[in-house]
Design an enzyme around this catalytic site. Structure first.
Site, PDB file in Angstrom:
ATOM      1  N   GLY A  71       7.148   4.526   8.302  1.00 18.55           N
ATOM      2  CA  GLY A  71       6.286   5.671   8.554  1.00 18.55           C
ATOM      3  C   GLY A  71       6.532   6.213   9.943  1.00 18.55           C
ATOM      4  N   SER A  72       5.498   6.791  10.535  1.00 20.54           N
ATOM      5  CA  SER A  72       5.680   7.454  11.815  1.00 20.54           C
ATOM      6  C   SER A  72       5.763   6.450  12.961  1.00 20.54           C
ATOM      7  CB  SER A  72       4.508   8.405  12.070  1.00 20.54           C
ATOM      8  OG  SER A  72       3.345   7.660  12.356  1.00 20.54           O
ATOM      9  N   THR A  73       6.424   6.853  14.025  1.00 19.61           N
ATOM     10  CA  THR A  73       6.548   6.000  15.210  1.00 19.61           C
ATOM     11  C   THR A  73       5.172   5.729  15.812  1.00 19.61           C
ATOM     12  OG1 THR A  73       8.818   6.620  15.680  1.00 19.61           O
ATOM     13  CG2 THR A  73       7.487   5.941  17.556  1.00 19.61           C
ATOM     14  N   GLU A  74       4.298   6.739  15.743  1.00 16.61           N
ATOM     15  CA  GLU A  74       2.959   6.581  16.299  1.00 16.61           C
ATOM     16  C   GLU A  74       2.203   5.439  15.610  1.00 16.61           C
ATOM     17  OE1 GLU A  74       0.693  10.129  15.762  1.00 16.61           O
ATOM     18  OE2 GLU A  74      -1.166   9.139  16.387  1.00 16.61           O
ATOM     19  N   GLU A 123      10.328   0.681  10.203  1.00 22.09           N
ATOM     20  CA  GLU A 123      11.324   1.737   9.997  1.00 22.09           C
ATOM     21  C   GLU A 123      10.595   3.047  10.254  1.00 22.09           C
ATOM     22  OE1 GLU A 123      13.023   4.562   9.020  1.00 22.09           O
ATOM     23  OE2 GLU A 123      13.122   4.039   6.899  1.00 22.09           O
ATOM     24  N   LYS A 181       0.849  -1.194   0.000  1.00 25.42           N
ATOM     25  CA  LYS A 181       0.000   0.000   0.000  1.00 25.42           C
ATOM     26  C   LYS A 181       0.882   1.241   0.000  1.00 25.42           C
ATOM     27  CE  LYS A 181      -1.782   2.544   3.235  1.00 25.42           C
ATOM     28  NZ  LYS A 181      -1.629   3.900   2.653  1.00 25.42           N
ATOM     29  N   GLU A 200       9.847  14.785  16.065  1.00 22.23           N
ATOM     30  CA  GLU A 200      10.184  14.789  14.652  1.00 22.23           C
ATOM     31  C   GLU A 200       9.283  15.793  13.937  1.00 22.23           C
ATOM     32  OE1 GLU A 200       9.300  11.198  12.378  1.00 22.23           O
ATOM     33  OE2 GLU A 200      11.246  11.422  11.409  1.00 22.23           O
ATOM     34  N   GLY A 250       3.578   3.144  13.804  1.00 23.57           N
ATOM     35  CA  GLY A 250       4.372   1.934  14.020  1.00 23.57           C
ATOM     36  C   GLY A 250       3.965   1.222  15.306  1.00 23.57           C
ATOM     37  N   CYS A 259      13.253  10.473   7.363  1.00 23.72           N
ATOM     38  CA  CYS A 259      13.206   9.957   8.723  1.00 23.72           C
ATOM     39  C   CYS A 259      14.566  10.010   9.395  1.00 23.72           C
ATOM     40  CB  CYS A 259      12.660   8.542   8.746  1.00 23.72           C
ATOM     41  SG  CYS A 259      13.385   7.513   7.476  1.00 23.72           S
TER      42      CYS A 259
END
Lengths: 480, 286
Positions: free
Chosen positions: A238-241, A260, A186, A391, A243, A294
């Site tokens: 993508g974002s840590t959130e 990542e 996606k 970030e 993730g 990132c």
């Protein structure tokens, strides 16, 4: 200061090389198909706000079709195929990408907003190289150090971000296919066009149907994909959130996961560093790709004795950055990818000022249409400031100072992230001393933002786990 | 009424040195017969001087070729596979003229193409597999990497295409250059392969191919002081001891395999035989 820049005549790359269709379906089992519930969204050129195409939003039923197609292809064709033959498909894809590199670069720039110079000279060469590199592994897996006959995992569900759309696709698809997995990928909802062009490349390569499936959509589509019980492996960038949400969703299942995620890299400059070279590195570290990176060097840690001089040189260099039309071959900083991202950058910049840091932005003229943010630097930043901890994912640099190497290490590691770090000094032993102490997955010394398919990339701590690239990148797609 | 028969234009089989196709400076040739015993072509019979010219060309090419990025060398080896695929029919025909059945000839050509692809992929991977970061007991960063040995003299086996490709590709993929003595009874396919190499962006001199008498050429190459290694795969057994002895003159690396099965997984052995391991130390400290 901007009047000191030489006036360049516009040097726009022609957009006529790309042929964007008015609407795109989903790429499932080697065919273009409509979504089952008829929903769609628009992809927009962030530099002009022009609508580029109508994109199908894949619902759970579509994701299910794609996963089923990938499963069938895995069991009947791709899994049993000798590595030597899989390799040749991947080499074909690499060659097709090389052959169509200009078209794909222009398309990437139009959909993403990044400067054509970057998509042409960085993204596309790396995309082709990545496929070329992993093609070569497909028939050499027993030599990779994961046992004499490492097996693939099955169906990989992959969700990628908008900052390097085609490059992230390559990082995901190339190793997955080389190891014998099939994929459902996606792309990000704001940058689906190059992934859809890649679907055509799969057809030109005569890749067996179902080996690569592309489903477009936003977070809900991604959620349906990673939560689908038929997926054996989830890979997310993508974002840590998000993730963390994915890690929760996968918890308790047998799915393998690699992530990542975000970063807040320290770029550490010692007083013996060659300053002009370091300034170039700082510029590249934070303004490359509008700071939508990132591993961007978003925290500048500069030794106190040279801070003033370095900042002076840095600001002078920043004023020569050309911000504007991404298709212009002289552009250094392009458009922010979306209105939403622009809002996030603006908000954090305002918070930076509100918390007491000093803001300086390049006094450049920004285009009327589109999403733009001028290259910006914050000085007087404290470790507690949100612009030093969070970030921003934009062209915003936070500057802090240090006195001793030990203090630099302490400050550099004072973050929940751990993706990358930079070190600038003429002293080799200090580079290695610092590198040993940096809690980060990639450490650049006297350079920054370097990528190569042969070199593993990935984070410590909340920047995620798993590596992409190199021999290590195979592990994410093998049953080991 | 039938068309008048068109007379075929025959190819002169020459040597391949420094990217060019010279005849032997000696002006000699020898007759190569087809499988039915009929005249096929004259192959050049290379001399000692041709061998020395080839070594010079290989040495001259070494700096540039070994300095290419592994990625670039991989691209060029893959390009060789592409060019060979394009001439698939020609090679099948040549192997059939030499006596192979249709199926065997096709299988050999296909395997030879795939072998270039296999080695192409190793260009940027061998270092990751045989190199290492060494955990020494002290404040040092220490790592080892494979580097090419230099100029390799290759006495090619009699397997005219697959065997030939299987001895050349592993030598050059790591950055070595080579002088190849082609199979004495089956030399022509080697020169046709040279036409593939010459059109694959492979720099001139990286591969040099001599045809002629192995017993005449091999001793000069084995003794040559500017050759760093020798692959004796195709050397006649009775010559091997003296060739090894000659190779000791400058401590050449010698590969002397036995019972090679060209259809098997090639493994790493032919690459690691012609690389040196370089270990670098650097102190760690503020």
């Amino acid at each position: 200061m901007s009047e000191h820049i030489f006036e360049y005549a516009p040097a726009p790359e022609s957009a006529s090389i790309v042929d964007i269709r008015p609407a795109y379906g989903l790429f499932i089992n080697g065919e273009w198909v409509d979504g089952t519930d008829g929903r769609s969204f628009k992809s927009v050129n962030p530099a002009t706000e022009e609508v580029l195409a109508e994109i199908t939003e894949a619902g759970p039923a579509d994701v299910d079709r794609a996963v089923t197609a990938a499963r069938t292809a895995f069991e009947t064709v791709w899994g049993p195929m000798p590595g030597r033959e899989r390799a040749k498909y991947l080499f074909r894809i690499a060659r097709l990408i090389q052959e169509r590199s200009r078209e794909l670069a222009v398309l990437e720039t139009i959909d993403n907003g990044k400067p054509i110079r970057e998509s042409r000279d960085v993204d596309l060469p790396l995309v082709a190289a990545h496929f070329f590199y992993y093609a070569g592994w497909a028939d050499k897996l027993p030599y990779a150090g994961f046992g004499p006959d490492p097996r693939p995992l099955g169906v990989a569900g992959q969700v990628i971000p908008w900052n390097f759309p085609l490059l992230m696709l390559a990082w995901k698809i190339a190793p997955a296919l080389a190891c014998g997995n099939t994929v459902v990928l996606k792309p990000a909802e704001t940058t689906p066009l190059t992934a859809l062009a890649f679907a055509e490349i799969c057809r030109q390569a005569e890749l067996p149907p179902g080996v690569v499936n592309i489903v477009t959509g936003a977070g809900e589509t991604g959620k349906a994909l990673v939560e689908h019980p038929g997926v054996d492996k989830v890979a997310f960038t993508g974002s840590t959130e998000v993730g963390k949400q994915i890690a929760r969703a996968v918890a308790g299942t047998r799915k393998r996961l690699t992530l990542e995620l975000g970063g807040k890299a320290a770029n550490v400059i010692f007083d013996d560093a060659p300053l002009d070279q370091a300034v170039e590195g700082v510029i590249n570290g934070i303004f490359f790709n509008q700071g939508h990176v990132c591993c961007a060097g978003s925290r500048l840690l500069v030794q106190e004795t040279i801070a003033e001089e370095l900042l002076e040189r840095l600001k002078a260099r920043m004023t020569t950055l050309r911000v504007g039309d991404p298709l212009d071959k002289n552009t250094d900083v392009g458009a922010v990818n979306s209105a939403e991202q622009l809002e996030k950058i603006r908000t954090l910049a305002q918070i930076g000022e509100a918390e007491g840091a000093t803001r300086w932005s390049v006094p450049c003229r920004l285009p009327e249409q589109g999403f733009w943010f001028p290259p910006t630097v914050f000085t007087g930043v404290a470790q507690s400031h949100r612009i030093a901890r969070e970030e921003i994912f934009g062209p915003v640099l936070s500057v802090l100072t240090f006195r001793t190497p030990a203090e630099a290490v302490e400050k550099a590691n004072n973050t929940p992230y751990g993706l990358s770090a930079g070190i600038w000094t003429e002293k080799g032993s200090r580079i290695l001393w610092m590198a040993q102490r940096m809690r980060a997955g990639v450490v650049w010394a006297n350079t920054f933002n370097k990528f190569d398919p042969a070199a593993p990339f990935g984070g410590y701590k909340e920047s995620g786990f798993g590596r992409e690239g190199g021999r290590h990148g195979l592990e994410a797609y093998l049953d080991v | 009424m039938s068309e008048p028969t068109r007379l075929a234009v025959r190819k002169t089989y020459k040597l391949f040195i420094g990217g060019a196709f010279p005849r032997s400076e000696s002006g000699r040739s020898y007759v190569v017969h087809d499988a039915k015993g009929a005249f096929w072509a004259n192959a050049s019979q290379a001399s000692r001087k041709d061998a020395r010219d080839a070594v010079s060309a290989a040495r001259k090419a070494f700096g540039g070729w070994s300095g290419r990025t592994p990625y670039n060398r991989g691209q060029i080896l893959y390009r060789i596979a592409e060019m060979l695929e394009g001439r698939r029919g020609q090679f099948i025909e040549e192997l059939r003229t030499a006596g192979a059945g249709k199926a065997a000839a096709t299988a050999e050509v296909d395997a030879a193409i795939d072998r270039w692809v296999w080695y192409a992929g190793w260009a940027d991977k061998l270092g990751a597999v045989v190199g290492s970061a060494n955990p020494v007991a002290g404040p040092f960063f220490n790592f080892s990497t494979p580097e090419p040995t230099g100029v390799v003299a290759v006495i090619a086996p009699d397997s005219p295409l697959l065997g030939l490709v299987s001895v050349i590709a592993p030598v050059i993929v790591t950055g070595n250059t080579c002088v190849v003595v082609a199979s004495e009874p089956a030399p022509l396919t080697a020169i046709t392969l040279a036409e593939v190499l010459a059109t694959s962006d492979l720099p001139g001199g990286v591969v040099n191919i001599l045809t002629g008498r192995r017993a005449e050429l091999a001793p000069w190459l084995a003794a040559h002081m500017d050759v760093n290694a020798v692959d004796l795969t195709g050397a006649p057994a009775d010559l091997v001891p003296s060739l090894e002895e000659a190779a000791a003159g400058n401590l050449k690396r010698v590969l002397r395999p036995e019972g090679e099965d060209w259809t098997a997984d090639p493994g790493l052995g032919r690459m690691t035989a012609f690389v040196e391991t370089k270990t670098v130390w650097h102190p760690v400290g503020v």
